[in-house]
Write a protein that holds these residues in place. Structure first.
Motif, PDB file in Angstrom:
ATOM      1  N   GLY A  48       3.275 139.473 -16.365  1.00  0.00           N
ATOM      2  CA  GLY A  48       3.317 138.881 -17.707  1.00  0.00           C
ATOM      3  C   GLY A  48       3.811 139.857 -18.770  1.00  0.00           C
ATOM      4  O   GLY A  48       4.078 139.466 -19.908  1.00  0.00           O
ATOM      5  N   GLU A 221       4.384 130.074 -22.171  1.00  0.00           N
ATOM      6  CA  GLU A 221       5.832 130.332 -22.192  1.00  0.00           C
ATOM      7  C   GLU A 221       6.134 131.819 -22.197  1.00  0.00           C
ATOM      8  O   GLU A 221       7.036 132.289 -21.502  1.00  0.00           O
ATOM      9  CB  GLU A 221       6.461 129.692 -23.442  1.00  0.00           C
ATOM     10  CG  GLU A 221       6.424 128.171 -23.439  1.00  0.00           C
ATOM     11  CD  GLU A 221       6.707 127.596 -24.813  1.00  0.00           C
ATOM     12  OE1 GLU A 221       6.441 126.393 -25.018  1.00  0.00           O
ATOM     13  OE2 GLU A 221       7.185 128.340 -25.699  1.00  0.00           O
ATOM     14  N   SER A 223       4.832 134.348 -20.894  1.00  0.00           N
ATOM     15  CA  SER A 223       4.774 135.077 -19.615  1.00  0.00           C
ATOM     16  C   SER A 223       6.080 134.949 -18.831  1.00  0.00           C
ATOM     17  O   SER A 223       6.418 135.831 -18.042  1.00  0.00           O
ATOM     18  CB  SER A 223       3.591 134.613 -18.769  1.00  0.00           C
ATOM     19  OG  SER A 223       3.691 133.237 -18.477  1.00  0.00           O
ATOM     20  N   PHE A 224       6.833 133.858 -19.063  1.00  0.00           N
ATOM     21  CA  PHE A 224       8.132 133.721 -18.389  1.00  0.00           C
ATOM     22  C   PHE A 224       9.110 134.787 -18.874  1.00  0.00           C
ATOM     23  O   PHE A 224      10.062 135.124 -18.192  1.00  0.00           O
ATOM     24  CB  PHE A 224       8.738 132.331 -18.627  1.00  0.00           C
ATOM     25  CG  PHE A 224       8.201 131.265 -17.711  1.00  0.00           C
ATOM     26  CD1 PHE A 224       7.271 130.340 -18.167  1.00  0.00           C
ATOM     27  CD2 PHE A 224       8.624 131.178 -16.392  1.00  0.00           C
ATOM     28  CE1 PHE A 224       6.760 129.348 -17.330  1.00  0.00           C
ATOM     29  CE2 PHE A 224       8.134 130.192 -15.541  1.00  0.00           C
ATOM     30  CZ  PHE A 224       7.194 129.280 -16.017  1.00  0.00           C
ATOM     31  N   TYR A 225       8.878 135.300 -20.089  1.00  0.00           N
ATOM     32  CA  TYR A 225       9.779 136.298 -20.657  1.00  0.00           C
ATOM     33  C   TYR A 225       9.206 137.710 -20.529  1.00  0.00           C
ATOM     34  O   TYR A 225       9.734 138.654 -21.089  1.00  0.00           O
ATOM     35  CB  TYR A 225      10.069 135.948 -22.127  1.00  0.00           C
ATOM     36  CG  TYR A 225      10.732 134.597 -22.274  1.00  0.00           C
ATOM     37  CD1 TYR A 225       9.973 133.447 -22.474  1.00  0.00           C
ATOM     38  CD2 TYR A 225      12.110 134.454 -22.147  1.00  0.00           C
ATOM     39  CE1 TYR A 225      10.570 132.194 -22.557  1.00  0.00           C
ATOM     40  CE2 TYR A 225      12.724 133.214 -22.238  1.00  0.00           C
ATOM     41  CZ  TYR A 225      11.936 132.081 -22.438  1.00  0.00           C
ATOM     42  OH  TYR A 225      12.525 130.836 -22.518  1.00  0.00           O
TER      43      TYR A 225
ATOM     44  N   HIS B 152       4.375 130.539 -15.030  1.00  0.00           N
ATOM     45  CA  HIS B 152       5.074 131.646 -14.370  1.00  0.00           C
ATOM     46  C   HIS B 152       4.287 132.190 -13.179  1.00  0.00           C
ATOM     47  O   HIS B 152       4.845 132.444 -12.111  1.00  0.00           O
ATOM     48  CB  HIS B 152       5.284 132.759 -15.404  1.00  0.00           C
ATOM     49  CG  HIS B 152       6.143 133.897 -14.940  1.00  0.00           C
ATOM     50  ND1 HIS B 152       7.251 133.724 -14.141  1.00  0.00           N
ATOM     51  CD2 HIS B 152       6.063 135.217 -15.156  1.00  0.00           C
ATOM     52  CE1 HIS B 152       7.814 134.898 -13.895  1.00  0.00           C
ATOM     53  NE2 HIS B 152       7.101 135.816 -14.495  1.00  0.00           N
ATOM     54  N   PHE B 153       2.972 132.344 -13.357  1.00  0.00           N
ATOM     55  CA  PHE B 153       2.157 132.951 -12.308  1.00  0.00           C
ATOM     56  C   PHE B 153       2.066 132.037 -11.094  1.00  0.00           C
ATOM     57  O   PHE B 153       1.956 132.482  -9.962  1.00  0.00           O
ATOM     58  CB  PHE B 153       0.768 133.288 -12.847  1.00  0.00           C
ATOM     59  CG  PHE B 153       0.783 134.131 -14.099  1.00  0.00           C
ATOM     60  CD1 PHE B 153      -0.060 133.848 -15.158  1.00  0.00           C
ATOM     61  CD2 PHE B 153       1.651 135.216 -14.213  1.00  0.00           C
ATOM     62  CE1 PHE B 153      -0.044 134.612 -16.320  1.00  0.00           C
ATOM     63  CE2 PHE B 153       1.676 135.994 -15.373  1.00  0.00           C
ATOM     64  CZ  PHE B 153       0.826 135.681 -16.424  1.00  0.00           C
ATOM     65  N   VAL B 192       7.427 124.810 -20.280  1.00  0.00           N
ATOM     66  CA  VAL B 192       6.858 125.440 -19.089  1.00  0.00           C
ATOM     67  C   VAL B 192       7.015 124.531 -17.868  1.00  0.00           C
ATOM     68  O   VAL B 192       7.336 124.991 -16.778  1.00  0.00           O
ATOM     69  CB  VAL B 192       5.368 125.798 -19.343  1.00  0.00           C
ATOM     70  CG1 VAL B 192       4.668 126.185 -18.069  1.00  0.00           C
ATOM     71  CG2 VAL B 192       5.281 126.929 -20.361  1.00  0.00           C
TER      72      VAL B 192
END
Ligand SMILES: Nc1ncnc2c1ncn2[C@@H]1O[C@H](COP(=O)(O)OP(=O)(O)OP(=O)(O)O)[C@@H](O)[C@H]1O
Ligand SMILES: Nc1ncnc2c1ncn2[C@@H]1O[C@H](COP(=O)(O)OP(=O)(O)OP(=O)(O)O)[C@@H](O)[C@H]1O
Ligand SMILES: [Mg+2]
Ligand SMILES: [Mg+2]
Lengths: 256, 256
Positions: A48, A221, A223-225, B152-153, B192
């Motif tokens: 993250g 969102e 964490s995607f970046y 993401h995780f 997401v």
């Protein structure tokens, strides 16, 4: 001398990692030198913040194998006061090995000696189960922060966790305190939230933080970046809520 | 001969237990004799169907200790075709003991022999980590159902889990199949969800179920009453989605 806070509860998906990342970033943003330790073999806290296998030189795997001291595994981040030690596990074999080593509950406590004077706060992200890694975290910590997402299973987990903390206090760490219970992924005015909050207030009123973390898409969102919410969208309700929490926690440190 | 489906993924709070409870109830509702096994020491699957320490005579703890055969631990429920084996753990000591016993990955597979002719489906609720209990489940299972909540995780967890399933196929269970990837807590048209779904379709298109479980409050409310959603509010989107999933799964059983 750093204040060490473990972020833990034996329930999945309640925002332990999201809290570890965003509280650490917020404390750093408020000029506290902060170290985030990822003690979950999933490596989510590191992920993250943008740490993958490729850009991680070493991490908690090396620390538990006595290959590296903790002071040699810290990685800088985009935020000046924020350092991270990723888990650096990545394979099933390394996960198996780390789990076995973690049965020695004193490893993290001892490892922390090499860094405790370099930071104001050390935050530890824990996996959603009690043995091994979480026991290491609670043996080493000054306090534990308990994230709770509304729901029947979460209430059960809080009761179970408090019994476990009593056991830790008896056998491994008699000074451990409750930093607080943090309501996460909070949705106002829903039946599930009302039942959960009423139950928590009945049993644990004094521990519940003033700050509440709302359900807020930017928190997921970001964490995607590979960024904390305050770098992705500082005006979002989620980013602001974690900044409030950082102020609430650092405000009290000066009185204890 | 029962079809054994493990419900698992090494990520917390993505609806494993909610799926175990509601898919089991839905299959039973569609006249399939169904057994739900709670292999998570938190006992959440049992709890969500009303089983507490008080009304549980024995469970998976006794099975793993070779105190009871599986056929002697089944409990009836409000739904005629649905039986449950609760975890029956309840204390830290019993949890520790069960985790140690679970390092023998053949216990569940052998235990299932005493019940496999009494049911059409056996569903196994797993904890959010891979070793011990989940390894027992996948060694015993015909297939594995993988719940995924967008984020993401979660994507990282799917990749890791598929590698683990390959390892299981090599060393413990060469016949194991993927029952499917189930999108859970689904929220249409969010950033997401779009990123996650696109990624899943790119790598795992053939495995993703047609049925999608939406975020729907009754699915969480029902667990407070110890009931599956179809007894709590059968017209809710959540209850209907799990009925769709049950039809999708039992529809394909007749062709394999
Ligand atoms: N307040 C929030 N609003 C919206 N999404 C959130 C919020 N907090 C967390 N999430 C998202 O929910 C998911 C689960 O959160 P997270 O991974 O932090 O929980 P966890 O307790 O660390 O899970 P695990 O038990 O698997 O370690 C993540 O995809 C995260 O981005
Ligand atoms: N589709 C849904 N809509 C709304 N709430 C849901 C939905 N699915 C699950 N929940 C709620 O979200 C919480 C987490 O779900 P659940 O406990 O089933 O996940 P899990 O993967 O079994 O978690 P763990 O990893 O801790 O075992 C529960 O309180 C549950 O009631
Ligand atoms: Mg986490
Ligand atoms: Mg569960």
């Amino acid at each position: 001398m750093a204040k060490v806070i473990a972020i833990a509860i034996p329930k999945g998906g309640v925002g332990k990692t999201t809290t570890a990342i965003n509280l650490a970033a917020s404390l750093a943003f408020c000029d506290q030198r902060t170290l985030l330790i990822d003690l979950d073999t999933s490596g989510a806290s590191g992920l993250g913040l943008g740490f993958t296998e490729a850009n991680t030189k070493s991490g908690m795997f090396e620390v538990f194998n006595f290959i590296s001291g903790l002071n040699h595994t810290v990685h800088k981040t985009e935020i000046p006061n924020l350092h991270v030690v990723p888990a650096n596990v990545h394979t099933l074999l390394r996960e198996e090995r780390l789990m076995k080593l973690a049965d020695n509950r004193l490893i993290l406590k001892n490892a922390l000696r090499s860094v405790e004077n370099d930071y104001d706060y050390v935050l530890i992200d824990c996996p959603p189960f009690l043995r091994g890694l979480t026991t290491n975290a609670l043996t080493a910590a000054d306090s534990v922060l308990v994230p709770v997402k509304s729901g029947h299973f979460a209430l059960d987990a809080v009761d179970k966790f408090f019994k476990y903390i009593d056991w830790i206090r008896e056998v491994a760490n008699k000074m451990i305190l409750i930093e607080g219970i943090l309501l996460t992924m909070y949705e106002q005015s829903t039946k599930v939230t009302e039942i959960t909050t009423r139950e928590l207030q009945a049993k644990y009123r004094k521990y519940v933080f003033e700050s509440i973390i709302p359900r807020n898409a930017p928190l997921s969102e970001a964490s995607f970046y590979g960024k904390p919410a305050l770098l992705y969208d500082i005006n979002s309700l989620g980013a602001q809520a974690y900044l409030d929490l950082a102020r609430e926690i650092s405000g009290r440190s000066s009185t204890t």
